[in-house]
Design a protein around this motif. Structure first.
Motif, mmCIF file in Angstrom:
data_model
loop_
_atom_site.group_PDB
_atom_site.id
_atom_site.type_symbol
_atom_site.label_atom_id
_atom_site.label_comp_id
_atom_site.label_asym_id
_atom_site.label_seq_id
_atom_site.Cartn_x
_atom_site.Cartn_y
_atom_site.Cartn_z
ATOM 1 N N VAL A 233 0.521 9.511 -5.302
ATOM 2 C CA VAL A 233 0.859 10.992 -4.977
ATOM 3 C C VAL A 233 1.825 11.633 -5.752
ATOM 4 N N ILE A 234 2.915 10.906 -5.743
ATOM 5 C CA ILE A 234 4.158 11.830 -6.690
ATOM 6 C C ILE A 234 3.790 11.790 -8.003
ATOM 7 N N VAL A 235 3.336 11.056 -8.773
ATOM 8 C CA VAL A 235 2.587 11.179 -10.166
ATOM 9 C C VAL A 235 1.844 12.259 -10.343
ATOM 10 N N LEU A 236 0.560 12.052 -9.488
ATOM 11 C CA LEU A 236 -0.614 12.644 -9.897
ATOM 12 C C LEU A 236 -0.636 14.352 -9.100
ATOM 13 N N ILE A 237 0.340 14.364 -8.068
ATOM 14 C CA ILE A 237 0.193 15.559 -7.338
ATOM 15 C C ILE A 237 1.555 16.259 -7.365
ATOM 16 N N LEU A 238 2.666 15.484 -6.702
ATOM 17 C CA LEU A 238 3.933 16.340 -6.651
ATOM 18 C C LEU A 238 4.514 16.684 -7.965
ATOM 19 N N SER A 239 4.266 15.887 -9.119
ATOM 20 C CA SER A 239 4.800 16.233 -10.435
ATOM 21 C C SER A 239 4.485 17.654 -10.930
ATOM 22 N N TRP A 240 3.210 18.083 -10.443
ATOM 23 C CA TRP A 240 2.870 19.725 -10.725
ATOM 24 C C TRP A 240 2.833 20.448 -9.766
ATOM 25 N N PHE B 8 0.864 -1.096 0.142
ATOM 26 C CA PHE B 8 0.042 -0.064 0.037
ATOM 27 C C PHE B 8 0.799 1.395 -0.055
ATOM 28 N N ASP B 9 1.911 1.154 0.750
ATOM 29 C CA ASP B 9 2.873 2.391 0.934
ATOM 30 C C ASP B 9 3.334 2.846 -0.515
ATOM 31 N N VAL B 10 4.128 1.874 -1.182
ATOM 32 C CA VAL B 10 4.543 2.030 -2.529
ATOM 33 C C VAL B 10 3.553 2.592 -3.402
ATOM 34 N N THR B 11 2.395 1.887 -3.351
ATOM 35 C CA THR B 11 1.409 2.174 -4.566
ATOM 36 C C THR B 11 0.788 3.605 -4.105
ATOM 37 N N PHE B 12 0.599 3.837 -3.078
ATOM 38 C CA PHE B 12 0.007 5.180 -2.701
ATOM 39 C C PHE B 12 0.887 6.373 -2.905
ATOM 40 N N SER B 13 2.328 5.975 -2.535
ATOM 41 C CA SER B 13 3.184 6.988 -2.717
ATOM 42 C C SER B 13 3.419 7.607 -4.183
ATOM 43 N N LEU B 14 3.434 6.247 -5.154
ATOM 44 C CA LEU B 14 3.529 6.714 -6.312
ATOM 45 C C LEU B 14 2.430 7.276 -7.110
ATOM 46 N N MET C 64 10.281 5.393 5.625
ATOM 47 C CA MET C 64 8.835 5.779 6.343
ATOM 48 C C MET C 64 7.924 5.137 5.833
ATOM 49 N N SER C 65 6.854 5.144 6.423
ATOM 50 C CA SER C 65 5.397 4.585 6.077
ATOM 51 C C SER C 65 4.328 5.800 5.678
ATOM 52 N N VAL C 66 3.165 5.434 5.054
ATOM 53 C CA VAL C 66 2.390 6.587 5.038
ATOM 54 C C VAL C 66 1.758 6.764 6.591
ATOM 55 N N VAL C 67 1.378 5.657 7.220
ATOM 56 C CA VAL C 67 0.762 5.791 8.460
ATOM 57 C C VAL C 67 1.926 5.151 9.384
ATOM 58 N N GLY C 68 2.283 5.961 10.531
ATOM 59 C CA GLY C 68 3.020 5.583 11.505
ATOM 60 C C GLY C 68 3.302 6.449 12.667
ATOM 61 N N PRO C 69 4.334 6.119 13.560
ATOM 62 C CA PRO C 69 4.506 7.327 14.599
ATOM 63 C C PRO C 69 5.017 8.391 14.191
ATOM 64 N N ARG C 70 4.992 9.610 14.629
ATOM 65 C CA ARG C 70 5.741 10.652 14.237
ATOM 66 C C ARG C 70 7.157 10.485 14.325
#
Length: 198
Positions: free
Chosen positions: A21-28, A13-19, A112-118
């Protein structure tokens, strides 16, 4: 769900979700943020800082830069002491948690993970463990971009607040599941759209 059975689906999930976000949001988003930061303060776009990760291994966390200048090397200030250095655009980045988005690269790297301790700095982690010895167990997990503590408590400006937030991390540790992660993510999305960060 047992911890071992939880690790593999969490990583997928971490890898899929991060990719996504990076492609659809961070890229622009990244070029836009870079231009605004440069026009306002002439600063570089990314801020990096050493944090403590899984099993006590340190790593460099990535954020969009929201403050002027550099943090004092020998003075690990809490956020309330750093407030005067936050730029106007930096306040916007923090309010909507946009400054945290580059951490999806930390997730892809496996730090890191998407969800985890601070993810904490060593000096603050040592203080928390001194007051809450069980908190040492939190290092069995990868730190997260978002956490139960961030949702239920928010940012901490002093040690007392950090200790209160840390107890939510222990609740998360005792309730590890994909279901819990999804609940934290949905709550985080709500916080982002409502601009409740700071």
């Amino acid at each position: 769900m047992g911890r071992k059975r939880y690790i593999l689906p969490k990583r997928v999930f971490d890898v899929t979700f991060s990719l996504l976000v990076i492609v659809l949001i961070l890229s622009w988003l990244t070029p836009i943020v870079a231009i605004i930061i440069f026009l306002e303060s002439g600063e570089r776009i990314f801020f990096t800082q050493k944090r403590v990760g899984k099993n006590g291994k340190s790593f460099k966390i990535y954020k969009f830069k929201s403050m002027r200048g550099k943090s004092p090397l020998n003075d690990p200030l809490l956020s309330i002491d750093e407030a005067k250095r936050i730029t106007k655009f930096g306040h916007v980045l923090r309010k909507y948690r946009i400054d945290e988005f580059p951490q999806f690269f930390n997730v892809l790297k496996g730090e890191m993970s998407v969800v985890g301790p601070r993810p904490e700095r060593q000096i603050f982690l040592d203080e928390i463990i001194k007051h809450i010895p069980k908190y040492k167990e939190i290092q069995k997990l990868k730190p997260g971009i978002t956490s139960l503590g961030q949702i239920r408590f928010g940012y901490a400006d002093n040690l007392d607040q950090m200790l209160k937030r840390a107890r939510y991390d222990l609740i998360y540790l005792d309730n590890l599941s994909i279901y819990t992660d999804f609940k934290v993510i949905l709550s985080t999305i709500k916080v982002v759209f409502e601009g409740k960060g700071r």
